[in-house]
Design a protein around this motif. Structure first.
Motif: not given
Length: 108
Positions: A28-29, A34, A67-72, A74-75, A78
């Motif tokens: 995601p990022i 990350f 970085i959003s909480e959702l991206q974090y 999601s990582m 991942y």
């Protein structure tokens, strides 16, 4: 083309598109970004003497890195879905921490 045949074709196209999305192994990022955020979160949590709670601290660090909480999250998912990636991740994180340590020791 019959109605049943066109419905099957639409279903096949949808299934292929869904399969293609599920096979995407792209994080995601960017993984390097990350890793730096992850390490900075750990350092901040271990060294902060301010009355920040961990959620506030996390929000500040994530926001400062766009970085959003959702991206974090999601990582994290991942990596958890690909456990073989954690070892290289922690190897990179160790190298990054060592570089930070050397940098701080060389500053006046």
């Amino acid at each position: 083309m019959s109605k049943v045949r066109s419905q099957k074709l639409i279903l096949l196209i949808f299934a292929l598109a869904l399969f293609n999305l599920s096979c995407d192994d792209k994080p995601p990022i960017p993984e390097q970004k990350f890793m730096k955020v992850y390490v900075n979160l750990l350092i901040a949590q271990d060294t902060t003497a301010t009355p920040y709670n961990s959620d506030s601290l996390k929000s500040v660090i994530l926001a400062s890195n766009n970085i959003s909480e959702l991206q974090y999250n999601s990582m994290i998912k991942y990596y958890n879905d690909r456990p073989e990636k954690w070892n290289p991740f922690f190897d990179s994180a160790t190298v990054y921490v060592e570089r930070l340590k050397l940098k701080s020791e060389n500053q006046p």
